[in-house]
Motif scaffolding. Structure first.
Motif, short mmCIF file in Angstrom:
data_model
loop_
_atom_site.label_atom_id
_atom_site.label_comp_id
_atom_site.label_asym_id
_atom_site.label_seq_id
_atom_site.Cartn_x
_atom_site.Cartn_y
_atom_site.Cartn_z
N ALA A 45 0.78 -1.33 0.03
CA ALA A 45 -0.05 -0.13 0.00
C ALA A 45 0.96 1.22 -0.08
O ALA A 45 0.52 2.21 -0.74
N GLU A 49 0.58 3.85 -3.09
CA GLU A 49 -0.34 5.12 -2.53
C GLU A 49 -0.18 6.34 -3.37
O GLU A 49 -0.77 7.09 -3.43
N ARG A 57 -4.00 3.93 -6.67
CA ARG A 57 -4.16 4.51 -5.40
C ARG A 57 -5.31 4.09 -4.71
O ARG A 57 -5.41 3.95 -3.39
N ALA A 60 -4.62 0.92 -3.09
CA ALA A 60 -3.64 1.41 -1.94
C ALA A 60 -4.58 1.70 -0.70
O ALA A 60 -4.71 1.04 0.46
N ALA A 61 -5.58 2.49 -0.99
CA ALA A 61 -6.71 2.89 0.06
C ALA A 61 -7.51 1.70 0.32
O ALA A 61 -7.91 1.26 1.53
N TYR A 64 -5.33 -0.57 2.80
CA TYR A 64 -5.39 0.11 4.24
C TYR A 64 -6.68 -0.21 4.81
O TYR A 64 -6.81 -0.42 6.00
N SER A 73 -6.96 5.32 4.76
CA SER A 73 -7.36 5.01 3.65
C SER A 73 -8.51 6.10 3.26
O SER A 73 -8.80 6.40 2.26
N LEU A 76 -6.67 9.05 1.85
CA LEU A 76 -6.31 8.61 0.26
C LEU A 76 -7.59 9.05 -0.63
O LEU A 76 -7.58 9.39 -1.54
#
Length: 124
Positions: A45, A49, A57, A60-61, A64, A73, A76
């Motif tokens: 992540a 991110e 991205r 990545a959120a 999280y 999260s 982002l």
């Protein structure tokens, strides 16, 4: 290597996830994350991110959120203006303070937009 990934070995999972990131294949990356959890999820992540692609991205959120890093999260998602994702994360968290914060941010954003529209109207 994909066949071997069913064994959920961390080195295999990390290698395949790295390939998906390099190829910018966010669909396969998300599928890999959902099916094979044995890898450094927070490390992945953190790596993506700030990726140039919005969908990376979002992954990545998503990571999280899966890891219970609700605030990260949400930050982002809000940064990328994906408010639906942010609100879904708030809902899953069950944290009233996060809910208040997101609602306050949303209300302020709406007020700013309304003021901006009004100022444009007055200027014309």
């Amino acid at each position: 290597m994909v066949v071997v990934q069913s064994n959920n070995v961390s080195t295999v999972n990390e290698a395949l996830n790295e390939i998906h990131v390099e190829e910018e294949d966010y669909d396969r990356l998300r599928e890999s994350i959902d099916l094979h959890h044995n890898f450094d999820q927070i490390g992945l992540a953190q790596k993506i991110e700030k990726h140039e692609m919005l969908e990376m991205r979002r992954v990545a959120a998503y990571i999280y959120k899966k890891e219970g890093k609700w605030k990260h999260s949400i930050v982002l998602s809000k940064k990328d203006k994906i408010y639906k994702d942010a609100m879904e994360t708030v809902s899953q968290s069950g944290d009233r303070e996060l809910l208040r914060s997101c609602l306050f941010t949303s209300l302020n954003r709406e007020r700013r937009n309304a003021l901006h529209r009004a100022s444009l109207f007055v200027m014309t």
